[in-house]
Scaffold this motif. Structure first.
Motif, PDB file in Angstrom:
ATOM      1  N   LEU A 110      -0.644 -23.480 -31.601  1.00  0.00           N
ATOM      2  CA  LEU A 110       0.520 -23.556 -30.614  1.00  0.00           C
ATOM      3  C   LEU A 110       1.668 -22.856 -31.073  1.00  0.00           C
ATOM      4  CD1 LEU A 110       1.596 -25.011 -28.194  1.00  0.00           C
ATOM      5  CD2 LEU A 110       2.273 -26.898 -29.524  1.00  0.00           C
ATOM      6  N   GLY A 111       2.108 -22.880 -32.521  1.00  0.00           N
ATOM      7  CA  GLY A 111       3.251 -22.195 -32.856  1.00  0.00           C
ATOM      8  C   GLY A 111       2.933 -20.864 -32.728  1.00  0.00           C
ATOM      9  N   GLU A 112       1.882 -20.211 -32.899  1.00  0.00           N
ATOM     10  CA  GLU A 112       1.696 -18.765 -32.858  1.00  0.00           C
ATOM     11  C   GLU A 112       1.720 -18.305 -31.278  1.00  0.00           C
ATOM     12  OE1 GLU A 112      -2.144 -18.044 -34.567  1.00  0.00           O
ATOM     13  OE2 GLU A 112      -1.398 -18.583 -36.584  1.00  0.00           O
ATOM     14  N   ALA A 113       1.271 -19.043 -30.538  1.00  0.00           N
ATOM     15  CA  ALA A 113       1.137 -18.969 -29.042  1.00  0.00           C
ATOM     16  C   ALA A 113       2.485 -18.619 -28.407  1.00  0.00           C
ATOM     17  CB  ALA A 113       0.270 -19.946 -28.279  1.00  0.00           C
ATOM     18  N   LEU A 114       3.579 -19.628 -28.911  1.00  0.00           N
ATOM     19  CA  LEU A 114       4.895 -19.744 -28.544  1.00  0.00           C
ATOM     20  C   LEU A 114       5.662 -18.471 -28.950  1.00  0.00           C
ATOM     21  CD1 LEU A 114       5.596 -23.613 -28.702  1.00  0.00           C
ATOM     22  CD2 LEU A 114       4.936 -22.121 -26.699  1.00  0.00           C
ATOM     23  N   PRO A 150       3.449 -14.203 -21.665  1.00  0.00           N
ATOM     24  CA  PRO A 150       3.222 -15.078 -20.334  1.00  0.00           C
ATOM     25  C   PRO A 150       2.230 -16.106 -20.599  1.00  0.00           C
ATOM     26  CG  PRO A 150       4.001 -13.148 -19.604  1.00  0.00           C
ATOM     27  CD  PRO A 150       3.475 -12.999 -20.925  1.00  0.00           C
ATOM     28  N   ARG A 151       2.278 -17.604 -20.224  1.00  0.00           N
ATOM     29  CA  ARG A 151       1.232 -18.221 -20.341  1.00  0.00           C
ATOM     30  C   ARG A 151       1.108 -19.446 -18.984  1.00  0.00           C
ATOM     31  NH1 ARG A 151      -0.918 -17.700 -25.136  1.00  0.00           N
ATOM     32  NH2 ARG A 151       0.264 -16.377 -26.699  1.00  0.00           N
ATOM     33  N   ASP A 152       0.148 -19.583 -18.551  1.00  0.00           N
ATOM     34  CA  ASP A 152       0.159 -20.419 -17.344  1.00  0.00           C
ATOM     35  C   ASP A 152      -0.858 -21.574 -17.673  1.00  0.00           C
ATOM     36  OD1 ASP A 152       1.756 -18.977 -15.589  1.00  0.00           O
ATOM     37  OD2 ASP A 152       0.004 -17.517 -15.085  1.00  0.00           O
ATOM     38  N   ASP A 153      -0.161 -22.817 -17.716  1.00  0.00           N
ATOM     39  CA  ASP A 153      -1.092 -24.277 -18.008  1.00  0.00           C
ATOM     40  C   ASP A 153      -2.036 -23.989 -18.971  1.00  0.00           C
ATOM     41  OD1 ASP A 153       0.427 -25.076 -16.073  1.00  0.00           O
ATOM     42  OD2 ASP A 153      -1.241 -24.557 -14.400  1.00  0.00           O
ATOM     43  N   GLY A 179       7.139 -18.354 -19.819  1.00  0.00           N
ATOM     44  CA  GLY A 179       7.719 -17.006 -18.975  1.00  0.00           C
ATOM     45  C   GLY A 179       9.033 -16.565 -19.381  1.00  0.00           C
ATOM     46  N   ALA A 180       9.400 -15.158 -19.146  1.00  0.00           N
ATOM     47  CA  ALA A 180      10.484 -14.547 -19.606  1.00  0.00           C
ATOM     48  C   ALA A 180      11.668 -15.107 -19.035  1.00  0.00           C
ATOM     49  CB  ALA A 180      10.339 -13.140 -19.452  1.00  0.00           C
ATOM     50  N   VAL A 196       9.842 -22.225 -22.310  1.00  0.00           N
ATOM     51  CA  VAL A 196       8.410 -22.662 -22.253  1.00  0.00           C
ATOM     52  C   VAL A 196       8.719 -24.285 -21.656  1.00  0.00           C
ATOM     53  CG1 VAL A 196       6.901 -23.913 -23.963  1.00  0.00           C
ATOM     54  CG2 VAL A 196       8.088 -21.556 -24.401  1.00  0.00           C
ATOM     55  N   THR A 197       7.587 -24.463 -20.848  1.00  0.00           N
ATOM     56  CA  THR A 197       7.673 -25.783 -20.188  1.00  0.00           C
ATOM     57  C   THR A 197       6.279 -26.815 -20.732  1.00  0.00           C
ATOM     58  OG1 THR A 197       6.429 -25.183 -18.174  1.00  0.00           O
ATOM     59  CG2 THR A 197       8.825 -25.251 -18.153  1.00  0.00           C
ATOM     60  N   LEU A 198       6.583 -27.865 -20.878  1.00  0.00           N
ATOM     61  CA  LEU A 198       5.382 -28.621 -21.647  1.00  0.00           C
ATOM     62  C   LEU A 198       5.017 -29.813 -20.806  1.00  0.00           C
ATOM     63  CD1 LEU A 198       6.942 -28.502 -25.303  1.00  0.00           C
ATOM     64  CD2 LEU A 198       5.041 -27.333 -24.439  1.00  0.00           C
ATOM     65  N   ARG A 199       3.860 -30.130 -20.541  1.00  0.00           N
ATOM     66  CA  ARG A 199       3.492 -31.323 -19.843  1.00  0.00           C
ATOM     67  C   ARG A 199       2.160 -32.081 -20.643  1.00  0.00           C
ATOM     68  NH1 ARG A 199       2.805 -27.495 -15.942  1.00  0.00           N
ATOM     69  NH2 ARG A 199       0.434 -28.181 -15.605  1.00  0.00           N
ATOM     70  N   ASP A 200       2.683 -33.516 -20.740  1.00  0.00           N
ATOM     71  CA  ASP A 200       1.901 -34.324 -21.466  1.00  0.00           C
ATOM     72  C   ASP A 200       0.531 -34.471 -20.670  1.00  0.00           C
ATOM     73  OD1 ASP A 200       0.690 -36.161 -23.213  1.00  0.00           O
ATOM     74  OD2 ASP A 200       2.289 -37.778 -23.003  1.00  0.00           O
TER      75      ASP A 200
END
Length: 524
Positions: free
Chosen positions: A266-270, A275-278, A293-294, A306-310
């Motif tokens: 997760l840290g590397e991805a952020l 750009p990442r989608d879901d 997203g930028a 960065v948006t996060l959903r549980d």
């Protein structure tokens, strides 16, 4: 947000800086003038003292004092010295203060107006500012010695008006320096104001405060987790939901996102800013859906949002729904199979073969009852027992035999039933899928037992298994030996490991197709 009126913050700051600079420079000019005035008076006093010493040491003065009429000789001498030195008076007097000389002849013979005591006592460094017959003046009074005896006094002075004229010649220089300093301060304030105006978009203090209050309220009110990262991947903003989902400490602002204790994937991805989608990621105890997203302003790249959903509860509900659906499908299949068996028994009876009908019905009943009895007697967690029975029926429909090892024992209170369902359900599903893809006979074995204050759960199958080089990667998010379907495949083993670790346990790949889960046995 537009401006509601009034001066912008930049304009107010410019006016404030200009006012402060003006007040400071005016004060500086006044202080400089007073300092110059005092310095000019001190310089004048030193000059008067020097002229007086020269006059007192003149042999002509000593010689004239022995004359019956000292004024006749000393008056021309004093006037010549006064004119040559541009002073206002040069007075030679007796030790008692009776003048021998004076610029105004009518004052000759009168008593000197001023302090003569120190000089009469032999002090040759006395100066003062005093108002005499010619007005306020800076003067020096020194003794005239003859063989160590004070025989006369000499006073030389310059009026305050003359000193002020000398000072006035330096005032334009002071004012010029103040004007230059004021211009430089104004230019600097204007540059700062211009920069601040661009930075604050020409908004006023009240508007900035209101904007901050609104944005902060919105930020903390949204139900999604929100992270704002700068161009270097450092956390600049984080809301309450993001802190909860990622279990972040309070002081993460300014830290790199891959150095704040997040799981490495997760840290590397952020941190990479792509750009990442879901995307589905795992934290210590949650499943989160990550989108990234930028962040841009006026075409300028600021960083990433960065948006996060549980997804934890949703994933658990989906898992439970799948289990319930499996139970329903199993019951439907069993009902269908029971109907077939019932028709078979009825047909055998109608054909007069009652013995064969009884033998057929008894054999089917014993087979089903044997597995049910073994599960109920060996597994004391009802949820897990029901899950195993349902998985056995589902496996049978797919041509896979699910066997329970002899002596299997899962004690009650071992762990949270939801976590046990996650562990057992995912490992049985994986085993059934693997066995179905393998050669016949297709089977899955499940066993459990107590060993050294821990319960060991064992899962094995007849499938091809996992290659040794993938033994550790198998527990990472996204790893799967099956094609991805976009529905979060590759999470099962990662969830199993998280669930085991929450209870102080561990999961291992014991062989190519055998998994072992050890959970500490909690004793009352």
């Amino acid at each position: 947000m537009g401006r509601a009126g009034g001066w912008s913050l930049a304009r107010q700051l410019f006016a404030l800086q200009a006012a402060i600079a003006g007040i400071v420079l005016i004060g500086l000019a006044m202080a400089s003038y007073l300092q110059l005035r005092d310095a000019e008076r001190m310089a004048t006093a030193e000059e008067m003292l020097s002229i007086a010493h020269t006059m007192a040491a003149s042999p002509e003065v000593l010689a004239a004092l022995d004359d019956p009429d000292p004024s006749a000789v000393l008056q021309p001498l004093a006037e010549r010295v006064r004119i040559d030195t541009a002073t206002d008076f040069v007075v030679v007097m007796s030790p008692e203060g009776i003048r021998y000389t004076h610029p105004t002849r009518s004052e000759i013979g009168r008593r000197f107006v001023g302090t003569i005591g120190p000089a009469a006592a032999g002090d040759s460094q006395f100066t003062e500012t005093y108002t005499g017959t010619l007005g306020p003046s800076v003067r020096a009074v020194v003794p005239v010695f003859d063989g160590g005896r004070v025989v006369a006094l000499v006073s030389v002075g310059r009026s305050i008006t003359a000193v002020a004229r000398d000072l006035e010649r330096q005032v334009p220089l002071v004012l010029g320096a103040v004007a230059v300093a004021l211009l430089l301060a104004a230019a600097g304030s204007w540059l700062v104001s211009r920069w601040l105006r661009r930075s604050t978009h020409d908004l006023g203090p009240a508007e900035l405060a209101r904007m901050y209050e609104y944005y902060d309220a919105v930020l903390h009110a949204v139900r999604e987790g929100l992270l704002l990262l700068d161009r270097d991947g450092r956390v600049q903003l984080v809301n309450d939901e993001a802190r909860r989902l990622l279990a972040l400490p309070a002081d993460v602002n300014g830290s790199r996102v891959d150095e704040i204790g997040l799981p490495a994937p997760l840290g590397e991805a952020l941190a990479d800013g792509q750009p990442r989608d879901d995307e589905i990621h795992l934290t210590a105890d949650r499943i989160v859906v990550v989108s990234q997203g930028a962040a841009r302003w006026a075409g300028r790249y600021l960083g990433t949002v960065v948006t996060l959903r549980d997804h934890t509860e949703l994933r658990q509900l989906v898992s439970e729904l799948q289990t319930v659906r499996g139970f329903a499908d199993s019951l439907h299949a069993q009902a269908h199979e029971a109907a077939n068996q019932l028709h078979t028994v009825i047909s055998l009876i109608e054909l007069g073969r009652a013995d064969e009908a009884l033998e057929f019905a008894t054999a089917e009943l014993e087979t089903a009852q044997h597995l049910t009895d073994a599960v109920v007697s060996g597994i004391s967690v009802p949820e897990v027992a029901a899950l195993v029975i349902g998985k056995a029926a589902a496996a049978g429909e797919r041509g896979v035999e699910l066997c329970l090892e002899e002596g299997t024992h899962v004690p009650a209170g071992l762990a949270d039933p939801r976590d046990l369902v996650t562990i057992v359900g995912n490992l049985l599903d994986n085993a059934i899928d693997a066995a179905q893809d393998g050669p016949e006979p297709r089977w899955v074995r499940f066993g459990a037992g107590v060993d050294d204050d821990a319960v060991e759960l064992r899962f094995s199958d007849s499938g091809p298994g996992i290659a040794p080089e993938d033994a550790e990667r198998a527990f990472e998010r996204g790893f799967s030996t099956k094609p991805h379907d976009g529905m979060g495949r590759g999470l099962g083993l990662a969830l199993v490991r998280r669930a085991a670790q929450r209870h102080g346990g561990a999961v291992h790949l014991a062989g190519r197709a055998e998994f072992t889960v050890r959970l500490p046995l909690v004793r009352a």
